[in-house]
Design an enzyme around this catalytic site. Structure first.
Site, short mmCIF file in Angstrom:
data_model
loop_
_atom_site.label_atom_id
_atom_site.label_comp_id
_atom_site.label_asym_id
_atom_site.label_seq_id
_atom_site.Cartn_x
_atom_site.Cartn_y
_atom_site.Cartn_z
N ASN A 1 1.78 -2.34 1.51
CA ASN A 1 0.72 -2.71 2.46
C ASN A 1 -0.64 -2.10 2.10
O ASN A 1 -1.68 -2.73 2.28
CB ASN A 1 1.11 -2.37 3.89
CG ASN A 1 1.28 -0.90 4.13
OD1 ASN A 1 1.74 -0.17 3.25
ND2 ASN A 1 0.92 -0.42 5.31
N GLU B 1 7.14 9.37 4.86
CA GLU B 1 6.12 8.73 5.70
C GLU B 1 6.66 7.35 6.04
O GLU B 1 6.61 6.44 5.21
CB GLU B 1 4.80 8.62 4.92
CG GLU B 1 4.14 9.95 4.60
CD GLU B 1 3.54 10.60 5.82
OE1 GLU B 1 3.26 9.90 6.81
OE2 GLU B 1 3.36 11.83 5.80
N CYS C 1 0.91 0.96 9.09
CA CYS C 1 1.90 1.78 9.81
C CYS C 1 1.28 2.36 11.09
O CYS C 1 2.01 2.79 11.98
CB CYS C 1 2.41 2.89 8.92
SG CYS C 1 1.10 3.90 8.22
P1 NAD Z 1 10.32 -0.32 1.79
O1 NAD Z 1 11.04 0.81 2.43
O2 NAD Z 1 11.01 -1.63 1.69
O3 NAD Z 1 9.91 0.05 0.28
C1 NAD Z 1 9.10 1.18 -0.02
C2 NAD Z 1 9.34 1.58 -1.46
O4 NAD Z 1 10.67 2.06 -1.61
C3 NAD Z 1 9.19 0.44 -2.48
O5 NAD Z 1 8.52 0.94 -3.61
C4 NAD Z 1 10.63 0.09 -2.81
O6 NAD Z 1 10.82 -0.50 -4.07
C5 NAD Z 1 11.27 1.46 -2.75
N1 NAD Z 1 12.73 1.46 -2.54
C6 NAD Z 1 13.50 0.50 -1.96
N2 NAD Z 1 14.79 0.91 -1.94
C7 NAD Z 1 14.84 2.13 -2.50
C8 NAD Z 1 15.88 3.08 -2.75
N3 NAD Z 1 17.15 2.83 -2.41
N4 NAD Z 1 15.57 4.26 -3.33
C9 NAD Z 1 14.28 4.53 -3.65
N5 NAD Z 1 13.25 3.68 -3.46
C10 NAD Z 1 13.53 2.50 -2.88
O7 NAD Z 1 8.94 -0.43 2.56
P2 NAD Z 1 7.82 -1.54 2.41
O8 NAD Z 1 8.33 -2.82 2.98
O9 NAD Z 1 7.28 -1.53 1.03
O10 NAD Z 1 6.69 -0.94 3.38
C11 NAD Z 1 6.64 -1.21 4.75
C12 NAD Z 1 7.08 -0.01 5.54
O11 NAD Z 1 6.37 1.14 5.14
C13 NAD Z 1 6.82 -0.16 7.03
O12 NAD Z 1 7.93 0.27 7.77
C14 NAD Z 1 5.64 0.77 7.27
O13 NAD Z 1 5.54 1.27 8.58
C15 NAD Z 1 5.91 1.85 6.28
N6 NAD Z 1 4.68 2.58 5.98
C16 NAD Z 1 4.55 3.85 6.42
C17 NAD Z 1 3.37 4.54 6.18
C18 NAD Z 1 3.17 5.97 6.64
O14 NAD Z 1 2.23 6.60 6.16
N7 NAD Z 1 3.99 6.51 7.53
C19 NAD Z 1 2.34 3.91 5.50
C20 NAD Z 1 2.51 2.60 5.10
C21 NAD Z 1 3.69 1.95 5.32
#
Ligand code: NAD
Length: 523
Positions: A157, A254, A288
């Site tokens: 995002n 996060e 987020c």
């Molecule tokens: P996601 O959890 O699907 O993926 C995040 C990352 O993790 C990607 O790079 C993905 O390839 C990797 N990943 C997936 N499976 C994995 C595994 N088993 N082991 C290690 N890495 C793995 O999240 P998304 O869809 O990319 O992002 C959206 C989410 O992120 C929303 O829930 C949002 O709230 C959250 N978010 C949080 C913050 C914060 O600062 N708290 C900021 C932005 C987004």
């Protein structure tokens, strides 16, 4: 709402290539469906080799004075700013956000983080004296020692700032970084690495990017880095935490958010309505810390709702590359559009009214306002991560706080009121990592203050002194002050006489009764 300027079918990069094991990721523009480029997926062996070479580069980097490290990171900042338009365009093409958002929410905060670190990192990481109580015959201080190789796993995002912000903090603290960006937005981080490599004075192996899907993320953790910083969804965060737990790797998580906005009975209608519209629909609601639920006091609810609906009708949505006079772009990831549609269907089935929006054209989802919502609806209890703002009418601020806290998430929260003191009081009662009064989003852009969540929104903090120090382990160094004796009274041999003396000392120090009595017992 005017219709999008350009709408074409979109297939997410993930769907386009996940079929068994893919050797490359194809990145597409969500607004147009155009293929923007491809990156090779890193193999398990490549990930291991990358961590090993980063480890070697870190040894020399950690020996540099912090001021030298942050001065070199400023060169990276300057290169990013110099090539800002190139980055903005790629970001908007790959992610679907407007160019204003790419500049203000991605490039600007990365530049600000580098600037903050150049001004404050040396002081924050300087040794801290520990004032000792009983052991005045010794001195103690804390040394902040870089952890080594930090693995950063980031989402789609805000692909630029959520990758490079943490990267800059980790590097300033003396670590190397191996970054695994989201498979949905790989190109912009490939660009960042290209800029890093082209900047003088930055060791190539110190900051490296591995590309791939979830498997590459888990390969990276399996390569035993010294710390993991994960930003993403709650479910993935739990898997990452479990992997880190098995390997005893410290991790910062996060995760998701469900930011409530409490509109008090004295809230300024115009500012609150504009805050809700910006807070709910910026980045197509894929933030987020987006405003994900509004609890409006009955005194202001109807006027506020009408004004929000009116403002939404003025929003201009379209392909970010066709105009700078646009407010809302495309959503990034088609699976997220499905999530948004499910929330709306559930809310409607349970009695919510769609006041505006609720429709999509390709990846352009119309900003949507729902009225008459309650906590039986998923839209009020689960993360939306899309352009929906649900409204709920409350009879009191206490009721609003109770609903705000009725969530498994706790990242950001917002309070709008004309009375700042009341705003502070409410902020202190809301369970969240940050609470902002009379504004939205601003806290994330403040590199000076820690950011993170409570409950399932995460563990640990980024930004600020707490975030910077988390990239170090804390070493306690303890030194004698006055020269030494042959032995300390607490060392061997243990004797009956010494035991009696210690017994009296413990009573005198910690026992009940007056000081005079305790001192008397000692003698
Ligand atoms: P996601 O959890 O699907 O993926 C995040 C990352 O993790 C990607 O790079 C993905 O390839 C990797 N990943 C997936 N499976 C994995 C595994 N088993 N082991 C290690 N890495 C793995 O999240 P998304 O869809 O990319 O992002 C959206 C989410 O992120 C929303 O829930 C949002 O709230 C959250 N978010 C949080 C913050 C914060 O600062 N708290 C900021 C932005 C987004």
């Amino acid at each position: 709402m005017p219709s999008p300027t350009q709408v074409t079918r979109f297939t997410s990069s993930a769907e386009a290539t996940v079929s068994g094991v893919s050797s490359q990721i194809e990145s597409r523009n969500p607004a147009t469906g155009e293929v923007l480029g491809r990156v090779p997926v890193s193999s398990t062996e490549e990930v291991r080799a990358t961590v090993a070479s980063a480890r070697r580069a870190q040894e020399a980097w950690a020996l540099l004075p912090i001021e030298e490290r942050t001065a070199r990171l400023l060169r990276f900042r300057n290169a990013i700013v110099d090539r800002g338009e190139e980055i903005v365009e790629l970001l908007s093409q790959e992610n679907g956000k407007t160019r204003h958002e790419s500049l203000l929410f991605e490039v600007f905060p990365v530049a600000e983080v580098a600037t903050y670190l150049s001004k404050h990192a040396a002081e924050i990481l300087s040794p801290q004296r520990v004032t000792l109580g009983l052991a005045k015959y010794r001195t103690a201080y804390l040394q902040y020692v870089p952890r080594g190789v930090v693995a950063i796993i980031s989402p789609w995002n805000f692909p630029f700032v959520l990758s490079l912000g943490d990267t800059l903090f980790a590097l300033a603290a003396g670590n190397a970084v191996v970054l695994k960006p989201s498979e949905v937005t790989p190109l912009v981080l490939a660009k960042a690495k290209e800029i890093w490599d082209a900047t003088a004075g930055l060791p190539r192996d110190l900051f490296q990017v591995v590309q791939g899907y979830g498997k590459t993320g888990s390969d990276l953790i399996d390569a035993q880095p010294d710390m993991v910083v994960f930003t993403g969804g709650v479910a993935t965060g739990k898997r990452v935490a479990a992997m880190c737990g098995e390997r005893l790797i410290p991790c910062t998580l996060e995760l998701g958010g469900k930011a409530p906005l409490i509109a008090c009975e004295d809230a300024d209608i115009e500012r609150t309505a504009r805050g809700i519209v910006f807070g709910g629909f910026a980045n197509s609601g894929q933030i987020c810390i987006s405003v994900e639920r509004v609890y409006a006091h009955a005194q202001v609810h109807d006027r506020l709702l009408e004004r929000v609906v009116g403002l939404v009708s003025e929003l201009r949505q379209g392909d970010p590359m066709t105009s700078l006079d646009l407010d809302v772009g495309a959503m990034t990831f088609d699976k997220q559009v499905d999530v948004v549609e499910k929330h709306i269907a559930d809310a409607k089935a349970k009695g919510a009214v769609v006041r505006t929006g609720g429709t999509r054209k390709g990846m352009f989802f119309a900003p949507t306002v729902l009225a008459g919502c309650n906590h039986d609806m998923t839209v009020m209890t689960e993360e939306i991560f899309g352009p929906i703002v649900p409204f709920m009418k409350v009879a009191s601020e206490d009721e609003a706080i109770a609903h705000a806290n009725d969530s498994h998430l706790g990242l950001n929260a917002y309070v709008f009121t004309a009375d700042r003191e009341k705003g502070r009081r409410i902020a202190e009662r809301v369970l969240a990592g940050s609470v902002v009064v009379n504004d939205v989003f601003v806290n994330y852009a403040m590199a000076e203050a820690p950011f993170g969540g409570v409950k399932q929104s995460g563990i640990g903090r980024v930004h600020g002194p707490e975030g910077l120090r988390s990239f170090c382990h804390v070493k306690h160094v303890n030194v004698d002050r006055f020269g030494t004796m042959d032995r300390e009274p607490t060392w061997y041999p243990f004797t009956k006489g010494a035991y009696g003396g210690f017994q009296k000392a413990v009573r005198a120090l910690f026992g009940g009764g007056s000081l005079a009595k305790r001192l008397g017992d000692l003698l």
